[in-house]
Design a protein around this motif. Structure first.
Motif, PDB file in Angstrom:
ATOM      1  N   VAL A 101       0.816  -1.211   0.000  1.00  0.00           N
ATOM      2  CA  VAL A 101       0.000   0.000   0.000  1.00  0.00           C
ATOM      3  C   VAL A 101       0.850   1.263   0.000  1.00  0.00           C
ATOM      4  O   VAL A 101       0.332   2.368  -0.094  1.00  0.00           O
TER       5      VAL A 101
ATOM      6  N   ARG B  83      -5.940   8.599  -0.117  1.00  0.00           N
ATOM      7  CA  ARG B  83      -7.269   8.137   0.279  1.00  0.00           C
ATOM      8  C   ARG B  83      -7.720   6.938  -0.548  1.00  0.00           C
ATOM      9  O   ARG B  83      -8.436   6.093  -0.084  1.00  0.00           O
ATOM     10  N   ARG B  84      -7.313   6.904  -1.788  1.00  0.00           N
ATOM     11  CA  ARG B  84      -7.671   5.764  -2.641  1.00  0.00           C
ATOM     12  C   ARG B  84      -6.394   5.147  -3.178  1.00  0.00           C
ATOM     13  O   ARG B  84      -6.228   4.950  -4.360  1.00  0.00           O
TER      14      ARG B  84
ATOM     15  N   GLY C  36      -5.892  -0.404  -1.809  1.00  0.00           N
ATOM     16  CA  GLY C  36      -6.816   0.052  -0.780  1.00  0.00           C
ATOM     17  C   GLY C  36      -6.258   1.066   0.187  1.00  0.00           C
ATOM     18  O   GLY C  36      -6.971   1.552   1.047  1.00  0.00           O
ATOM     19  N   GLY C  37      -4.994   1.445   0.089  1.00  0.00           N
ATOM     20  CA  GLY C  37      -4.410   2.462   0.967  1.00  0.00           C
ATOM     21  C   GLY C  37      -4.399   2.025   2.422  1.00  0.00           C
ATOM     22  O   GLY C  37      -4.541   0.858   2.756  1.00  0.00           O
ATOM     23  N   GLY C  38      -4.204   2.992   3.307  1.00  0.00           N
ATOM     24  CA  GLY C  38      -4.219   2.727   4.742  1.00  0.00           C
ATOM     25  C   GLY C  38      -2.877   2.269   5.270  1.00  0.00           C
ATOM     26  O   GLY C  38      -1.828   2.750   4.859  1.00  0.00           O
TER      27      GLY C  38
ATOM     28  N   HIS D   3      -4.672  -5.508   7.411  1.00  0.00           N
ATOM     29  CA  HIS D   3      -4.766  -4.297   6.591  1.00  0.00           C
ATOM     30  C   HIS D   3      -5.873  -3.411   7.144  1.00  0.00           C
ATOM     31  O   HIS D   3      -7.017  -3.849   7.248  1.00  0.00           O
ATOM     32  N   ARG D   4      -5.519  -2.185   7.517  1.00  0.00           N
ATOM     33  CA  ARG D   4      -6.484  -1.218   8.057  1.00  0.00           C
ATOM     34  C   ARG D   4      -6.722  -0.113   7.032  1.00  0.00           C
ATOM     35  O   ARG D   4      -5.927   0.802   6.890  1.00  0.00           O
ATOM     36  N   THR D   5      -7.812  -0.196   6.283  1.00  0.00           N
ATOM     37  CA  THR D   5      -8.121   0.837   5.295  1.00  0.00           C
ATOM     38  C   THR D   5      -8.811   2.035   5.930  1.00  0.00           C
ATOM     39  O   THR D   5      -8.972   3.067   5.284  1.00  0.00           O
ATOM     40  N   ASP D   6      -9.211   1.919   7.202  1.00  0.00           N
ATOM     41  CA  ASP D   6      -9.873   3.022   7.890  1.00  0.00           C
ATOM     42  C   ASP D   6      -8.875   4.070   8.393  1.00  0.00           C
ATOM     43  O   ASP D   6      -9.265   5.176   8.737  1.00  0.00           O
TER      44      ASP D   6
ATOM     45  N   ARG E  49      -6.142   6.595   7.444  1.00  0.00           N
ATOM     46  CA  ARG E  49      -5.702   7.297   6.233  1.00  0.00           C
ATOM     47  C   ARG E  49      -4.699   8.395   6.579  1.00  0.00           C
ATOM     48  O   ARG E  49      -4.561   8.771   7.719  1.00  0.00           O
TER      49      ARG E  49
END
Length: 153
Positions: free
Chosen positions: A44, A68-69, A73-75, A89-92, A94
């Protein structure tokens, strides 16, 4: 080694594993002792900040993304070394600016631009604590206490 520039570099505390990250979100894993590449995988990661860390025992690397994107999936995410399997993986989470590990490697300190810092459990990514206003968090292998370097005013 790839032809593009290394954007991030991290080493395990026991100095056995080196992680080198490139602009293209690729992380390569190298053995410090043999000087051989032992793994390569996509993450990521994006450029800027200090978004790469290796656990003290060299078994995992933690990677963050500002976007953010972002890619994949970013994060923020943890990958096993050397195969790059996603451990969590924590996409929340940012806008990651920095990632640090505690001296034991059990906690991940994750600084967020304009938000709280997070203390995550390195094995699972579970939030252990949120620290409002922290600019930098560091924990030494020589002390059991974390040090909040500066808080926003």
């Amino acid at each position: 080694m790839r032809s593009s520039a290394i954007q991030h570099l991290a080493i395990s505390d026991d100095s056995a594993i080196v992680a080198a990250a490139f602009f293209e979100k690729t992380v390569q894993i190298w053995s410090w002792k043999s000087c051989d590449q032992i793994g390569e995988f996509e993450t990521v990661l994006d450029f800027g900040g200090k978004r790469l860390a290796v656990t003290p025992d060299g078994s995992a690397c933690i990677v963050g993304s500002y976007g953010r994107r972002g890619h994949l999936g970013g994060g923020i995410a943890a990958y096993s070394i050397p195969n790059g399997e996603i451990l969590w993986h924590r996409t929340d989470i940012r806008c990651v600016q920095y990632i640090r590990l505690s001296g034991s490697g059990r906690e991940v300190y994750c600084g967020i631009e304009g938000g709280p810092a997070y203390v995550l459990e390195s094995a699972t990514g579970t939030t252990m604590e949120r620290i409002t206003g922290a600019v930098e968090i560091i924990r030494s292998v020589y002390t059991a206490h974390k040090l909040v370097v500066e808080k926003e005013r």
